[in-house]
Design a protein around this motif. Sequence first.
Motif, PDB file in Angstrom:
ATOM      1  N   TYR A 143      -8.363  -9.499  13.984  1.00 37.36           N
ATOM      2  CA  TYR A 143      -8.586 -10.205  12.768  1.00 37.36           C
ATOM      3  C   TYR A 143      -7.021  -8.980  12.036  1.00 37.36           C
ATOM      4  CZ  TYR A 143     -10.585 -11.384   8.052  1.00 37.36           C
ATOM      5  OH  TYR A 143     -10.746 -11.928   7.387  1.00 37.36           O
ATOM      6  N   HIS A 144      -6.788 -10.438  11.219  1.00 39.48           N
ATOM      7  CA  HIS A 144      -5.999  -9.263   9.752  1.00 39.48           C
ATOM      8  C   HIS A 144      -5.884 -10.932   8.872  1.00 39.48           C
ATOM      9  CE1 HIS A 144      -1.788  -8.459   8.162  1.00 39.48           C
ATOM     10  NE2 HIS A 144      -1.822  -9.610   8.063  1.00 39.48           N
TER      11      HIS A 144
ATOM     12  N   ASN B 134      -7.591  -5.301   8.671  1.00 42.08           N
ATOM     13  CA  ASN B 134      -6.811  -5.803  10.038  1.00 42.08           C
ATOM     14  C   ASN B 134      -8.169  -4.808  11.134  1.00 42.08           C
ATOM     15  OD1 ASN B 134      -4.154  -6.597   9.730  1.00 42.08           O
ATOM     16  ND2 ASN B 134      -4.611  -4.914   8.294  1.00 42.08           N
ATOM     17  N   THR B 135      -8.107  -5.037  11.838  1.00 41.20           N
ATOM     18  CA  THR B 135      -8.821  -5.056  12.766  1.00 41.20           C
ATOM     19  C   THR B 135      -7.813  -5.069  13.821  1.00 41.20           C
ATOM     20  OG1 THR B 135     -11.370  -4.450  13.973  1.00 41.20           O
ATOM     21  CG2 THR B 135     -10.063  -6.620  12.843  1.00 41.20           C
ATOM     22  N   ARG B 136      -8.332  -5.363  15.683  1.00 38.49           N
ATOM     23  CA  ARG B 136      -7.801  -5.689  16.914  1.00 38.49           C
ATOM     24  C   ARG B 136      -7.114  -7.026  16.447  1.00 38.49           C
ATOM     25  NH1 ARG B 136     -10.250  -2.120  21.719  1.00 38.49           N
ATOM     26  NH2 ARG B 136     -11.728  -2.332  19.713  1.00 38.49           N
TER      27      ARG B 136
ATOM     28  N   ASP C 252     -14.297  -0.678   4.662  1.00 43.55           N
ATOM     29  CA  ASP C 252     -14.191  -1.882   5.268  1.00 43.55           C
ATOM     30  C   ASP C 252     -14.622  -3.557   4.786  1.00 43.55           C
ATOM     31  OD1 ASP C 252     -16.434   0.093   7.293  1.00 43.55           O
ATOM     32  OD2 ASP C 252     -17.988  -0.347   6.860  1.00 43.55           O
ATOM     33  N   HIS C 253     -14.056  -4.134   5.286  1.00 39.35           N
ATOM     34  CA  HIS C 253     -13.978  -5.720   4.788  1.00 39.35           C
ATOM     35  C   HIS C 253     -15.522  -6.149   4.755  1.00 39.35           C
ATOM     36  CE1 HIS C 253     -12.333  -9.277   4.144  1.00 39.35           C
ATOM     37  NE2 HIS C 253     -12.970  -9.555   5.239  1.00 39.35           N
TER      38      HIS C 253
ATOM     39  N   LYS D 230     -18.213   1.374   8.929  1.00 40.09           N
ATOM     40  CA  LYS D 230     -17.837   0.015  10.527  1.00 40.09           C
ATOM     41  C   LYS D 230     -17.121  -0.156  10.760  1.00 40.09           C
ATOM     42  CE  LYS D 230     -22.655  -2.510   7.740  1.00 40.09           C
ATOM     43  NZ  LYS D 230     -22.652  -4.251   9.029  1.00 40.09           N
ATOM     44  N   ARG D 231     -16.026   0.139   9.974  1.00 42.81           N
ATOM     45  CA  ARG D 231     -14.860  -0.138  10.107  1.00 42.81           C
ATOM     46  C   ARG D 231     -14.655   1.463  11.229  1.00 42.81           C
ATOM     47  NH1 ARG D 231     -15.417   2.434   5.473  1.00 42.81           N
ATOM     48  NH2 ARG D 231     -14.400   4.615   4.702  1.00 42.81           N
TER      49      ARG D 231
ATOM     50  N   ASP E 257     -15.521  -0.127  14.970  1.00 41.61           N
ATOM     51  CA  ASP E 257     -14.368  -1.771  15.055  1.00 41.61           C
ATOM     52  C   ASP E 257     -15.916  -2.344  14.463  1.00 41.61           C
ATOM     53  OD1 ASP E 257     -11.846  -1.114  15.649  1.00 41.61           O
ATOM     54  OD2 ASP E 257     -12.427  -1.427  17.884  1.00 41.61           O
TER      55      ASP E 257
ATOM     56  N   ALA F 223     -13.164  -5.311  10.160  1.00 37.54           N
ATOM     57  CA  ALA F 223     -12.340  -5.001   9.533  1.00 37.54           C
ATOM     58  C   ALA F 223     -11.758  -3.481   8.659  1.00 37.54           C
ATOM     59  CB  ALA F 223     -11.954  -5.884   9.482  1.00 37.54           C
ATOM     60  N   HIS F 224     -10.782  -2.869   8.718  1.00 38.15           N
ATOM     61  CA  HIS F 224     -10.330  -1.623   7.781  1.00 38.15           C
ATOM     62  C   HIS F 224      -9.657  -2.568   6.761  1.00 38.15           C
ATOM     63  CE1 HIS F 224      -9.060   2.086   6.412  1.00 38.15           C
ATOM     64  NE2 HIS F 224      -7.891   1.297   5.835  1.00 38.15           N
TER      65      HIS F 224
END
Length: 163
Positions: free
Chosen positions: A59-60, A55-57, A141-142, A115-116, A119, A122-123
Amino acid sequence: LFSVFAMLVSCKCKKATTDSEVEKGSKSETNAFPSLDESSSKMQESGAIVEYTANTRGYHLKIKLTPNELTYTNERGSLEGTKVSLDATQKAELQQLLKAIDVEKISELKAPSQKRLYDGAAHADLTITVNGKEYHSAGFDHGEPPAAIEKFIKKLISYTEQN
């Protein structure tokens, strides 16, 4: 005194309402992949259940692997996932990579990058359920998982990208 009493009572009501909403919310989240709720006890007896989330703002990604199927979704709160059909060879390969993971130690794995935190990626998290017990990884990190779970995660993601 009356206004202080009214404030205290109203806070308790809000807390009770919030708690019940949280319970309802957690129930609806588990319904994101209905097969987990409907057959979780069967799956736990016959093999591991794996959930990978990133997840990130903007992206899921949520991937769920059971002994019988692989599903994924890119939409938050989605009630349905896209099923990926795996042949026997692909299932065996995933199971072999999964068996190579020491589930007892996945929470101790160190992420190779950070990096997560800003941002840049993605975490991601990995949860493995074996015989009813959940094992959660530390966040990473994804795209750059810890070395101990890297082969499994990259193979798992590759099957969703082929669809």
